[in-house]
Design an enzyme around this catalytic site. Structure first.
Site, PDB file in Angstrom:
ATOM      1  CD  GLU A 117      -2.957  -1.242   0.119  1.00  0.00           C
ATOM      2  OE1 GLU A 117      -3.114  -0.347  -0.548  1.00  0.00           O
ATOM      3  OE2 GLU A 117      -3.645  -2.375   0.229  1.00  0.00           O
ATOM      4  CG  HIS A 140      -4.664  -0.300   5.898  1.00  0.00           C
ATOM      5  ND1 HIS A 140      -5.732  -0.034   5.944  1.00  0.00           N
ATOM      6  CD2 HIS A 140      -4.202  -1.302   5.263  1.00  0.00           C
ATOM      7  CE1 HIS A 140      -6.421  -1.350   5.208  1.00  0.00           C
ATOM      8  NE2 HIS A 140      -5.452  -2.083   5.117  1.00  0.00           N
ATOM      9  CG  HIS A 142      -7.406  -5.490   7.898  1.00  0.00           C
ATOM     10  ND1 HIS A 142      -7.090  -6.683   7.285  1.00  0.00           N
ATOM     11  CD2 HIS A 142      -7.145  -4.667   6.774  1.00  0.00           C
ATOM     12  CE1 HIS A 142      -5.889  -6.474   6.059  1.00  0.00           C
ATOM     13  NE2 HIS A 142      -6.309  -4.833   5.848  1.00  0.00           N
ATOM     14  CD  GLU A 170     -13.279  11.496  26.157  1.00  0.00           C
ATOM     15  OE1 GLU A 170     -12.016  11.552  25.446  1.00  0.00           O
ATOM     16  OE2 GLU A 170     -13.915  12.175  26.661  1.00  0.00           O
ATOM     17  CG  HIS A 211      -9.426  -3.476   2.666  1.00  0.00           C
ATOM     18  ND1 HIS A 211      -8.718  -3.799   1.530  1.00  0.00           N
ATOM     19  CD2 HIS A 211      -8.539  -3.481   3.770  1.00  0.00           C
ATOM     20  CE1 HIS A 211      -7.485  -3.771   1.614  1.00  0.00           C
ATOM     21  NE2 HIS A 211      -7.360  -3.813   3.137  1.00  0.00           N
TER      22      HIS A 211
HETATM   23  O1  2HA Z   1      -0.811  -5.284   3.619  1.00  0.00           O
HETATM   24  O2  2HA Z   1      -3.680  -4.849   4.583  1.00  0.00           O
HETATM   25  O3  2HA Z   1      -4.364  -3.521   2.353  1.00  0.00           O
HETATM   26  C1  2HA Z   1      -1.935  -6.051   3.610  1.00  0.00           C
HETATM   27  C2  2HA Z   1      -3.105  -5.359   3.482  1.00  0.00           C
HETATM   28  C3  2HA Z   1      -3.634  -4.599   2.171  1.00  0.00           C
HETATM   29 ZN    ZN Z   2      -5.639  -4.050   4.330  1.00  0.00          ZN
END
Ligand code: 2HA
Ligand code: ZN
Length: 278
Positions: A117, A140, A142, A170, A211
């Protein structure tokens, strides 16, 4: 003699963040990625002059970040392994002068490269730096409940933001700019990076439906805290729904008084403040 990079504050911060994200279940397998902008003063004591290990081409132009240093997680690497083997799972990179490559200065010792990414990360760094000179981190993950909510909740950004604001007192203070949402797209592409970066101008939390989430901030702690707060709200929302739904909530007027008390300006068009409830 260089100082030991494994003792640097920035490597320790990356180890802690990846371990916490894994512990919380938000980065299974190779899920998630972090990039952290570092100054020359921060990296210099740990590097051997201008020595580079490898140079990796990129298929987009990051020339506005030329010469900038980042510590980043590796492509295909597992967050759960970072603590025990940072030199394989992390890399310190510098964007080349033409903005078309990056030099690996340390790390990725098994021949690895920066996160898949990276386009999104670098495009987001460019956008955040343009609006906030103190910006440093893109993260990033999940986050489980936020991800789940993208199946069950309206994907209208204002509706989504309002729901999260209502779930913990909050929230409006931590993310007054709310959350932004892009359409579902294939990850790892320049296109998803461009779409995300457009949103990053006004919001530091961007959802990728079905995602995960991207957060931006001035420190690792602050960025982690931002994602953590939104994820907690999503978890509360999940529990509220499973308990049968809201019977009462924080009103728009109360949300506005929170914003006033903490001197933040809520994103426009979310709170409905008629003259009667102002
Ligand atoms: O790196 O989360 O979006 C793996 C991920 C891709
Ligand atoms: Zn991801």
């Amino acid at each position: 003699m260089n100082k030991d990079i494994l003792q640097s504050k920035f490597v320790k911060e990356m180890k802690d963040a990846t371990a916490n994200l894994y512990r919380l279940g938000w980065d299974e397998r190779n899920g998630g990625n972090i990039s952290y902008l570092l100054t020359m003063e921060e990296v210099y004591p740990y590097l051997d002059g201008n020595k580079k290990v490898r140079t990796i081409p990129m298929n987009f132009n990051a020339s506005s970040l030329a010469g900038r240093y980042f510590i980043v997680t590796g492509s295909g690497k597992y967050f759960k392994n970072v603590t025990n083997d940072p030199a394989v799972n992390l890399g310190l990179i510098r964007i080349t002068e033409d903005g078309r490559n990056y030099d690996i200065l340390w790390g990725f010792e098994d021949g690895g490269v920066a996160t898949s990414e990276l386009p999104t990360h670098l495009m987001n760094h460019m956008k955040r730096l343009a609006v906030d000179p103190n910006h440093r981190v893109i993260m990033h993950c999940h986050a489980t409940h936020l991800l789940a909510m993208t199946f069950t909740h309206s994907l209208d950004e204002k509706d989504f933001t309002k729901t999260l604001w209502e779930m913990c007192t909050e929230c409006i203070v931590v993310f007054p700019d709310g959350v932004s949402i892009i359409p579902w797209m294939v990850p790892g592409t320049d296109a998803i990076g461009e779409e995300t970066a457009v949103k990053m101008e006004h919001t530091r939390l961007i959802l990728w439906p079905h995602h995960g989430v991207f957060g931006a901030g001035t420190t690792i702690d602050e960025t982690f805290g931002l994602i953590e707060t939104a994820e907690k709200a999503a978890e509360v929302y999940t529990i509220v729904c499973s308990q049968g739904g809201k019977k009462q909530t924080i009103s728009d007027k109360q949300l506005q008084s929170l914003a006033d008390a903490f001197k933040v300006i809520p994103r426009e068009g979310i709170l409905e403040l008629t003259n009667a409830n102002k």
